[in-house]
Design a protein around this motif. Structure first.
Motif, PDB file in Angstrom:
ATOM      1  N   ILE A  19       0.844  -1.207   0.000  1.00 44.21           N
ATOM      2  CA  ILE A  19       0.000   0.000   0.000  1.00 44.21           C
ATOM      3  C   ILE A  19       0.875   1.252   0.000  1.00 44.21           C
ATOM      4  N   HIS A  23       1.262   3.779  -3.137  1.00 49.24           N
ATOM      5  CA  HIS A  23       0.887   5.180  -2.909  1.00 49.24           C
ATOM      6  C   HIS A  23       2.018   6.111  -3.360  1.00 49.24           C
ATOM      7  N   TYR A 130       6.410   8.682   5.145  1.00 49.32           N
ATOM      8  CA  TYR A 130       4.993   8.354   5.310  1.00 49.32           C
ATOM      9  C   TYR A 130       4.655   8.315   6.799  1.00 49.32           C
ATOM     10  N   PRO A 154      -1.692   6.465   3.388  1.00 48.28           N
ATOM     11  CA  PRO A 154      -2.515   5.805   4.418  1.00 48.28           C
ATOM     12  C   PRO A 154      -1.637   5.334   5.576  1.00 48.28           C
ATOM     13  N   ILE A 156      -0.675   2.655   7.994  1.00 50.67           N
ATOM     14  CA  ILE A 156      -0.814   1.201   8.068  1.00 50.67           C
ATOM     15  C   ILE A 156      -0.088   0.715   9.319  1.00 50.67           C
TER      16      ILE A 156
END
Length: 193
Positions: A19, A23, A130, A154, A156
């Protein structure tokens, strides 16, 4: 070509890694993301790692349907333990026409000042960060640094350790892994002990 380097032991690679990588590939100016399988992270015990080539194979299986995400074994050929600054110098020499950036979680950014020659890394490379839930306050040196870019990826909260522990305890972790990775682990009976 702009390449984002996402380093990890990937023991095993899981959907959280994918993910984040996807991204970054889709929401930054990077052309490709290379998942760099680290044979030996200086901050982790090597005894808990699966064989390098099994981990590389899982990254290959996980990324084969994502044309912008590539597995990389570049650190397998370098002296160990692996230091990012050395890997970056090697890559720059091998691929002089590529521009390499780093991808890391906020938690790693907080320990960047402990990395070997981190000033050299920051001088020559951009870092894409991130978010992580468990982050501490970012050190003042890195808050407004021109080479550090926060990306609203996102959040995670899934770890390879959690997955390994659950496999060992006989739990179903299938939804947390790419299907082919789960099949590879299951077939080889990895992480059972």
């Amino acid at each position: 070509m702009k390449i984002g380097l996402y380093f990890g032991t990937f023991n095993p690679i899981h959907i959280g890694h994918l993910i984040i990588a996807n991204h970054m590939a889709e929401n930054t100016d990077m052309d490709q993301i290379w998942m760099v399988v680290t044979p030996h992270n200086p901050h982790k015990k090597k005894t808990s790692l699966l064989d390098d080539y099994h981990r590389l194979q899982m990254v290959f299986l996980a990324t084969e349907d994502y044309p912008k995400i590539k597995p990389s074994d570049i650190e397998f050929k370098l002296s160990q333990p692996n230091y990012t600054v050395n890997t970056l110098a090697h890559l720059q020499e091998k691929y002089p026409n590529h521009e390499f950036s780093l991808i890391m979680g906020e938690d790693n950014l907080n320990s960047l000042h402990k990395w070997k020659n981190y000033e050299v890394i920051l001088q020559n490379h951009t870092i894409f960060v991130y978010p992580r839930i468990s982050s501490e306050v970012i050190s003042g040196e890195f808050i407004n640094h021109p080479k550090i870019h926060r990306v609203g990826a996102p959040v995670i909260e899934l770890s390879s350790t959690f997955i390994r522990d659950n496999i060992k305890n006989g739990k179903n972790i299938k939804p947390m892994l790419p299907v082919k990775v789960w099949e590879y682990i299951d077939h080889n009976l990895f992480y059972k002990k």
